[in-house]
Write a protein that holds these residues in place. Sequence first.
Motif, PDB file in Angstrom:
ATOM      1  N   GLN A  94       0.838  -1.203   0.000  1.00 22.31           N
ATOM      2  CA  GLN A  94       0.000   0.000   0.000  1.00 22.31           C
ATOM      3  C   GLN A  94       0.876   1.257   0.000  1.00 22.31           C
ATOM      4  O   GLN A  94       1.764   1.406   0.849  1.00 22.31           O
ATOM      5  N   ALA A  95       0.621   2.155  -0.932  1.00 24.35           N
ATOM      6  CA  ALA A  95       1.409   3.379  -1.099  1.00 24.35           C
ATOM      7  C   ALA A  95       0.777   4.535  -0.319  1.00 24.35           C
ATOM      8  O   ALA A  95      -0.255   4.379   0.343  1.00 24.35           O
ATOM      9  N   GLU A  96       1.414   5.685  -0.385  1.00 29.47           N
ATOM     10  CA  GLU A  96       0.954   6.849   0.386  1.00 29.47           C
ATOM     11  C   GLU A  96       1.466   8.121  -0.270  1.00 29.47           C
ATOM     12  O   GLU A  96       2.498   8.093  -0.954  1.00 29.47           O
ATOM     13  N   PHE A  97       0.754   9.235  -0.061  1.00 30.76           N
ATOM     14  CA  PHE A  97       1.264  10.558  -0.456  1.00 30.76           C
ATOM     15  C   PHE A  97       1.465  11.422   0.774  1.00 30.76           C
ATOM     16  O   PHE A  97       0.628  11.417   1.692  1.00 30.76           O
ATOM     17  N   TYR A  98       2.585  12.152   0.809  1.00 28.64           N
ATOM     18  CA  TYR A  98       2.834  13.193   1.806  1.00 28.64           C
ATOM     19  C   TYR A  98       2.908  14.530   1.053  1.00 28.64           C
ATOM     20  O   TYR A  98       3.421  14.580  -0.078  1.00 28.64           O
ATOM     21  N   PHE A  99       2.446  15.587   1.722  1.00 25.46           N
ATOM     22  CA  PHE A  99       2.517  16.948   1.176  1.00 25.46           C
ATOM     23  C   PHE A  99       3.121  17.855   2.236  1.00 25.46           C
ATOM     24  O   PHE A  99       2.568  17.964   3.343  1.00 25.46           O
ATOM     25  N   GLY A 100       4.236  18.491   1.926  1.00 24.55           N
ATOM     26  CA  GLY A 100       4.842  19.437   2.865  1.00 24.55           C
ATOM     27  C   GLY A 100       3.980  20.690   2.955  1.00 24.55           C
ATOM     28  O   GLY A 100       3.533  21.215   1.930  1.00 24.55           O
TER      29      GLY A 100
END
Length: 185
Positions: A94-100
């Motif tokens: 399972q992948a994920e996105f992070y946003f600064g």
Amino acid sequence: LTSIIPPQVNLTDGCFTAPDIQRKSTTLGSLAGIFADPAAWRAMPAELAVYQVEMLPCEQREGELFVGTTHLQPGRVGNEFFMTRGHFHQRPEQAEFYFGLRGQGLLLLQHRDGACTLEQVAPGSVHHIPSFTAHRLINTGTEVLSALAVWPTVAGHNYDTLQPQGFKLRVFAEGNGWKAEAQYE
Ligand code: F6R
Ligand code: ZN
């Protein structure tokens, strides 16, 4: 037809406004074995909050997504910057996105073959965390580092796979900047 007011997120700091927001704080004391210098870790207050995660509740069934923000305090244990525990997902595909959103830091990725990469986290940065990739946030700055994340509710956390050696790479303060050091082969 009526309209509803959805939850709000402040995109300058990642703070949510929603009645049912869930918050979890992680103290320095609970991060035993995470930092390179155990003596420096022991000398610091155990109750110090290193990071807080706030997230919207969601049913944990296949296909659903969580959204949440990690607020990571600035600071160091010895020369090593404050960081999250870091994890593979329990379902590692399972992948994920992070946003600064706020502050300055690094996203440490450790891929399936053991190779590590560092991505610069800053307001507006977008980070794709691929399948089978461990991830950890590191605050290299002087203010709170806040990053929004979106991930499958079925992903889960696996903190054990990285133990006992931990990530292959550590990030330490050097002058006004940072340096990365390989820990083992
Ligand atoms: C969820 C995710 C983040 C982290 C959070 C805390 O998959 O990656 O919400 O859970 O940044 O880090 P850990 O879980 O490593 O303590
Ligand atoms: Zn994750």
